[in-house]
Design a protein around this motif. Structure first.
Motif, PDB file in Angstrom:
ATOM      1  N   GLY A 117       0.813  -1.211   0.000  1.00  0.00           N
ATOM      2  CA  GLY A 117       0.000   0.000   0.000  1.00  0.00           C
ATOM      3  C   GLY A 117       0.843   1.256   0.000  1.00  0.00           C
ATOM      4  N   LEU A 118       1.914   1.259   0.784  1.00  0.00           N
ATOM      5  CA  LEU A 118       2.804   2.419   0.842  1.00  0.00           C
ATOM      6  C   LEU A 118       3.454   2.664  -0.517  1.00  0.00           C
ATOM      7  CD1 LEU A 118       3.552   4.388   3.108  1.00  0.00           C
ATOM      8  CD2 LEU A 118       5.578   2.993   3.553  1.00  0.00           C
ATOM      9  N   LYS A 119       3.793   1.599  -1.199  1.00  0.00           N
ATOM     10  CA  LYS A 119       4.374   1.745  -2.534  1.00  0.00           C
ATOM     11  C   LYS A 119       3.343   2.276  -3.533  1.00  0.00           C
ATOM     12  CE  LYS A 119       6.371  -0.918  -6.348  1.00  0.00           C
ATOM     13  NZ  LYS A 119       5.942   0.085  -7.293  1.00  0.00           N
ATOM     14  N   SER A 120       2.220   1.573  -3.638  1.00  0.00           N
ATOM     15  CA  SER A 120       1.236   1.880  -4.688  1.00  0.00           C
ATOM     16  C   SER A 120       0.541   3.214  -4.487  1.00  0.00           C
ATOM     17  CB  SER A 120       0.182   0.761  -4.747  1.00  0.00           C
ATOM     18  OG  SER A 120       0.777  -0.465  -5.096  1.00  0.00           O
ATOM     19  N   PHE A 121       0.190   3.535  -3.233  1.00  0.00           N
ATOM     20  CA  PHE A 121      -0.648   4.703  -2.985  1.00  0.00           C
ATOM     21  C   PHE A 121       0.111   5.896  -2.417  1.00  0.00           C
ATOM     22  CE2 PHE A 121      -3.643   1.043  -2.540  1.00  0.00           C
ATOM     23  CZ  PHE A 121      -4.333   1.291  -3.712  1.00  0.00           C
ATOM     24  N   ALA A 122       1.428   5.803  -2.399  1.00  0.00           N
ATOM     25  CA  ALA A 122       2.238   6.949  -1.972  1.00  0.00           C
ATOM     26  C   ALA A 122       3.327   7.218  -3.001  1.00  0.00           C
ATOM     27  CB  ALA A 122       2.831   6.701  -0.588  1.00  0.00           C
ATOM     28  N   PHE A 123       4.384   6.428  -2.984  1.00  0.00           N
ATOM     29  CA  PHE A 123       5.543   6.727  -3.825  1.00  0.00           C
ATOM     30  C   PHE A 123       5.262   6.524  -5.314  1.00  0.00           C
ATOM     31  CE2 PHE A 123       7.229   5.836   0.389  1.00  0.00           C
ATOM     32  CZ  PHE A 123       8.038   6.943   0.577  1.00  0.00           C
ATOM     33  N   ASP A 124       4.436   5.549  -5.666  1.00  0.00           N
ATOM     34  CA  ASP A 124       4.118   5.342  -7.080  1.00  0.00           C
ATOM     35  C   ASP A 124       3.312   6.492  -7.681  1.00  0.00           C
ATOM     36  OD1 ASP A 124       5.447   2.978  -6.966  1.00  0.00           O
ATOM     37  OD2 ASP A 124       3.705   1.687  -7.297  1.00  0.00           O
ATOM     38  N   GLN A 125       2.635   7.263  -6.827  1.00  0.00           N
ATOM     39  CA  GLN A 125       1.850   8.386  -7.337  1.00  0.00           C
ATOM     40  C   GLN A 125       2.728   9.408  -8.068  1.00  0.00           C
ATOM     41  OE1 GLN A 125      -0.889   7.194  -7.138  1.00  0.00           O
ATOM     42  NE2 GLN A 125      -2.080   7.616  -5.301  1.00  0.00           N
ATOM     43  N   VAL A 126       3.993   9.488  -7.664  1.00  0.00           N
ATOM     44  CA  VAL A 126       4.915  10.417  -8.319  1.00  0.00           C
ATOM     45  C   VAL A 126       5.065  10.078  -9.792  1.00  0.00           C
ATOM     46  CG1 VAL A 126       7.314  11.239  -8.367  1.00  0.00           C
ATOM     47  CG2 VAL A 126       6.156  10.859  -6.176  1.00  0.00           C
ATOM     48  N   PHE A 127       5.148   8.797 -10.128  1.00  0.00           N
ATOM     49  CA  PHE A 127       5.318   8.387 -11.514  1.00  0.00           C
ATOM     50  C   PHE A 127       4.087   8.745 -12.345  1.00  0.00           C
ATOM     51  CE2 PHE A 127       7.692   5.129  -8.974  1.00  0.00           C
ATOM     52  CZ  PHE A 127       8.946   5.665  -9.198  1.00  0.00           C
ATOM     53  N   HIS A 128       2.904   8.683 -11.708  1.00  0.00           N
ATOM     54  CA  HIS A 128       1.690   9.069 -12.426  1.00  0.00           C
ATOM     55  C   HIS A 128       1.635  10.579 -12.630  1.00  0.00           C
ATOM     56  CE1 HIS A 128       0.252   5.019 -12.245  1.00  0.00           C
ATOM     57  NE2 HIS A 128       0.242   5.004 -10.912  1.00  0.00           N
ATOM     58  N   LEU A 129       2.041  11.345 -11.628  1.00  0.00           N
ATOM     59  CA  LEU A 129       2.067  12.801 -11.766  1.00  0.00           C
ATOM     60  C   LEU A 129       3.022  13.226 -12.876  1.00  0.00           C
ATOM     61  CD1 LEU A 129       2.161  14.049  -8.055  1.00  0.00           C
ATOM     62  CD2 LEU A 129       0.215  14.074  -9.608  1.00  0.00           C
TER      63      LEU A 129
END
Length: 484
Positions: free
Chosen positions: A340-352
């Motif tokens: 969850g920490l990966k998908s819904f926190a740090f991975d959001q940067v790649f989508h932005l």
């Protein structure tokens, strides 16, 4: 942070109620089904989630990312185009469902399994398409209302299906996911009716596709990490061990998923708005608040599950499903926290930043590692090896995501809040251990006293240590209390 709390609280009933009924299914049907039968039901959900993630989720995420572009000027045309895209993707997903069904010939009839898997995929895909548009429109109350009513009716319909189909996984699937399919198509009609006269806008859709199509590989690799455990466990050991593992998984993972989904439902659209209107720094500050909340609530959940795993299993699972729960549940919970920490926190940067290929890099090595570890660990350690392989794979994926995302968007980790969370969790563990020492593991009073007592000890300790998250919670509560 106050607005983040409010949006998470608004969405939380729509996340909580489906999880409550999922728990109810676990409590009731692990007492009625043999592990092998429950294992088939678990595989339908696992394979359905994989197919939806690979074939459908990329377009939903792309749509969510672009529906607010230029103030939503292209929303209608983009939604219309995505209806065609989703129909084609669903056909491809059903082809995948047919192939997966052929692997089940030793456990159940492939045609029966395919019907169940197709119903799950079709219903959930339609429902999530409609809910994505509601999220983008900020229609939180409608979203929540649908996600409260839908699982309530679905659960009731299971008991209408049992007299028709008997006590089998088919009854669960037809009752629960048949209603989901009806709600899904109804929700799609509800959210698209105002765009009835709008033509598909393929210009903005092509922009979306350039961003979203590489996400297929992301979701494929993510699905390998998420679903290899049950797929390989079934292939190497059979559906009975899948049922044992799935029961522990279903008790420990949903609590973490509830947290991360409730936060993400409100935070991701807001994060996009901040990035588009106020720039990278505003988005980074907001994302730090998101991480702070995820850690503050997620880590004590893992701690509580670790201490109470065996009592929870004894009270909530049928006797055949309790074996190994005290070891499996903490490992699965920690893996869920890392995921969850990966998908819904740090991975959001790649989508932005619209850098899906960089996100792929965080998953590829972890996916390969997961397959290799699962194979050798299952042969050596059985069902426990599955849990260890998944945990180590998510740990590697998170570390890669943290390193690469902070290069794209400088992000200060909330070290102080994390430290307070660890200390408060240790206090909670000590209190739960004392309560458990005085009550038998099968006593419902243990959970009745332990869960609220542990939560109270955690929050009081965090408050005394000056946790910022607690201060913001009290601030939001105070404002609600002052409102007429």
């Amino acid at each position: 942070m106050a607005s983040l709390f409010r949006s998470s609280l608004t969405y939380s009933p729509g996340v909580l109620v489906p999880r409550m009924f999922s728990y109810s299914i676990i409590i009731i049907f692990t007492r009625l089904f043999a592990p092998a039968e429950f294992g088939i039901y678990a595989l339908i959900i696992t394979y359905g989630e994989v197919l939806d993630s690979v074939f459908m989720n990329w377009s939903r995420l792309g749509m969510l990312r672009f529906l607010r572009k230029d103030g939503g000027a292209h929303a209608g045309g983009l939604i219309k185009a995505n209806l065609f895209i989703n129909a084609a993707a669903l056909l491809a997903g059903l082809s995948g469902a047919a192939l997966l069904s052929l692997t089940m010939s030793g456990a159940t009839h492939p045609g029966r399994f395919f019907f169940s898997l197709a119903l799950y995929l079709t219903g959930n895909s339609a429902m999530r398409f409609g809910l994505t548009i509601l999220r983008a429109d900020g229609r939180q109350k409608t979203y929540t209302l649908l996600e409260v009513i839908r699982p309530s009716l679905s659960f009731a319909c299971i008991f209408l299906a049992i007299p028709l189909l008997g006590l089998s996984y088919s009854s669960l699937v037809l009752g629960f996911f048949g209603v989901t399919a009806l709600f899904g198509f109804g929700t799609v009609i509800l959210v698209t009716r105002k765009y009835r006269g709008v033509s598909a806008d393929w210009f903005i859709t092509r922009q979306m596709l350039r961003y979203a199509l590489p996400l297929v590989l992301i979701f494929f690799l993510g699905s390998i990490i998420k679903a290899t455990d049950r797929y390989m466990l079934n292939a190497l050991s059979g559906t009975a061990l899948v049922g044992l593992y799935a029961a522990s998984y279903s008790l420990s993972r949903p609590a973490l998923e509830l947290l991360f989904n409730a936060v993400n439902l409100g935070s991701f659209p807001k994060l996009i708005d901040l990035y588009e209107t106020k720039g990278a720094q505003a988005a980074a500050d907001y994302l730090r608040d998101v991480i702070r909340i995820q850690i503050f609530f997620g880590l004590p959940m893992v701690a509580g599950i670790t201490v109470l795993a065996q009592p929870v299993a004894n009270i909530m699972l049928g006797e055949e499903f309790r074996r190994g729960a005290a070891i499996l549940m903490p490992l699965i919970a920690m893996a869920g926290f890392l995921a969850g920490l990966k998908s819904f926190a740090f991975d959001q940067v790649f989508h932005l930043r619209q850098r899906p290929m960089t996100l792929n890099a965080t998953l590829l090595v972890a996916a390969i590692m997961n397959v290799v570890l699962n194979y050798f660990f299952i042969l050596r350690f059985g069902v426990f090896g599955v849990a260890w392989a998944t945990l180590l794979s998510y740990l590697l994926a998170l570390l890669l995501s943290m390193v690469l995302s902070t290069r794209l968007l400088p992000l200060l980790f909330p070290v102080r809040e994390a430290g307070i969370t660890v200390l408060a969790s240790l206090v909670m563990i000590a209190g739960l251990t004392l309560i458990r020492a005085r009550l038998p593991d099968h006593d419902l009073l243990l959970l009745g006293l332990g869960i609220p007592g542990g939560v109270l000890a955690y929050f009081l300790t965090a408050r005394l240590l000056g946790a910022r998250t607690v201060k913001n919670m009290l601030s939001v509560t105070s404002r609600h209390g002052d409102s007429p």
